[in-house]
Design an enzyme around this catalytic site. Structure first.
Site, PDB file in Angstrom:
ATOM      1  N   SER A 241     -28.914  -2.451  15.253  1.00  0.00           N
ATOM      2  CA  SER A 241     -27.466  -2.399  15.474  1.00  0.00           C
ATOM      3  C   SER A 241     -26.767  -3.701  15.081  1.00  0.00           C
ATOM      4  CB  SER A 241     -27.167  -2.092  16.945  1.00  0.00           C
ATOM      5  OG  SER A 241     -27.572  -0.778  17.240  1.00  0.00           O
TER       6      SER A 241
ATOM      7  N   THR B 227     -23.275  -4.365  18.543  1.00  0.00           N
ATOM      8  CA  THR B 227     -22.186  -3.767  17.761  1.00  0.00           C
ATOM      9  C   THR B 227     -20.850  -4.474  18.003  1.00  0.00           C
ATOM     10  OG1 THR B 227     -23.364  -1.668  17.818  1.00  0.00           O
ATOM     11  CG2 THR B 227     -21.055  -1.595  17.124  1.00  0.00           C
TER      12      THR B 227
HETATM   13 ZN   LIG Z   1     -30.982   1.275  19.228  1.00  0.00          ZN
END
Ligand SMILES: [Zn+2]
Length: 389
Positions: free
Chosen positions: A111, A164
């Site tokens: 991510s 993120t």
């Molecule tokens: Zn993940």
């Protein structure tokens, strides 16, 4: 062999209706012997999906809402669609493409590299937040927008310092540097951020209390979603959990009101805004191969998409992009029922997979997000559409 399956399912459904979904979610499927139970979402209540037609007035958006379903491949989307009787808010998106998610050093991204591709438009190594393969900082779209006078915001169900959202704030070599990432919020002029992660701001090794510093900078620092959604103006730091918020259904209403609040605040600017909203925990539950959790997280994320759509449809100058950083779990659907919302899923992995993920676009500029594209192209296209350099 075949005749056994319906009996097992019937038993599972009966068991679930007796014990209730929440106790089921907490206890039953943690036992590895209950693999089939863990992979079954028995069905639940449906919500109504409104229809919005895409505004056709402008070629360039004034605002962009980027919505990232972490770990959201097509099976995760379709599990939600099945569970909601065959419909999602996502159906309103008519311009659809696919994103190639590989990172600079791995066929399968994490991510951090995935977030950095979407925020900065560069492929980097797994674990990198806002830096290139040589560990040099790269400017992200939120920073560019802020510099040009746009309002900016971040919303996530995970800690706001997690990979993120961090990719839209920070520049660090390693995604695990949560306290350094929290510190970078103070170096920006971000207008609103809502997510978990209180510990990274207030229980730090360096002894600093970043919430106090945020207040000194003029932020309203609030811990409760009820208080957060009452904020009508000004800068807002909403920290709703010590680390990550709970998964669904325990989390309750958080992502939807957080998204609405961010839109209320960001839409007051003179120039427009950039908002990133993450449905972070689709990924967490897909790692565990827990279908009920994946479904409920997907439905929660879709309802947040509904909030964004209602805003964009009435505003007419807002582009919404919905995509994922990668798929998680190698999930597929081996059965389902639109009438009851039942979903039977299988998984090939406890980690991420390398498959392309869908890209959905709605509003001015959405026609540029069709076909196959690099994940980095999504960032580059958004930057161009907002006129950012
Ligand atoms: Zn993940």
């Amino acid at each position: 062999m075949k005749s056994k399956i319906p009996c097992q399912l019937l038993f599972s459904v009966l068991l679930l209706s007796c014990i209730g979904l929440s106790s089921y979610a907490q206890e039953e499927y943690k036992d590895s012997k209950n693999k089939d139970l863990k992979e079954l979402y028995p069905g639940g209540s449906f919500y109504e999906v409104q229809h919005y037609s895409q505004p056709k007035t402008k070629n360039h958006p004034r605002n962009i809402i980027l919505m990232i379903g972490d770990g959201m491949g097509l099976a995760q989307v379709y599990s939600g669609m099945t569970a909601n009787g065959g419909h999602l808010f996502l159906e309103n998106f008519k311009n659809i493409g696919f994103s190639k998610t590989y990172s600079s050093n791995n066929y399968i991204t994490d991510s951090a590299a995935g977030g950095t591709a979407l925020s900065c438009g560069v492929k980097t190594y797994n674990g990198a937040i806002g830096v290139d393969p040589d560990k040099k900082p790269v400017t992200n779209i939120r920073e560019m927008a802020e510099k040009e006078g746009f309002k900016t915001g971040l919303v996530s169900t995970s800690a706001i310092t997690h990979a993120t959202p961090a990719s839209f704030i920070a520049h660090v070599d390693s995604r695990g540097s949560y306290e350094d990432i929290a510190l970078e919020f103070l170096k920006t002029n971000i207008d609103v951020f809502i997510g978990g992660g209180i510990k990274n701001f207030e229980e730090r090794k360096d002894g600093k209390n970043l919430s106090k510093e945020l207040k000194e900078k003029g932020y309203q620092v609030l811990y409760n979603i009820g208080d957060i959604q009452n904020v009508k103006s000004g800068k807002l730091a909403g920290l709703t959990a010590p680390e990550h918020n709970n998964g669904m259904p325990e989390r309750g209403e958080m992502l939807v009101p957080a998204t609405q609040t961010a839109l209320n605040l960001l839409s007051q600017g003179k120039k427009g805004f950039f908002l990133m909203v993450e449905g972070s925990e689709i990924d967490f539950l897909a790692h565990k191969n827990e279908t009920p959790g994946v479904v409920l997280e997907m439905l929660d994320f879709d309802r947040a998409i509904g909030i964004a759509l209602a805003f964009a449809a009435s505003n007419g100058e807002t582009l919404i992009i919905v995509t994922a950083d990668h798929e998680t779990g190698g999930m597929t659907l081996n059965g389902g029922d639109y009438k009851t919302g039942k979903v039977i899923a299988k998984y090939t992995s406890g980690g991420h997979t390398g498959i392309a993920v869908p890209v959905f676009a709605f509003g001015p500029g959405s026609d540029q997000f069709t076909g196959f594209m690099e994940n980095t192209d999504i960032a580059k296209k958004m930057m161009k559409l907002l006129g950012l350099k």
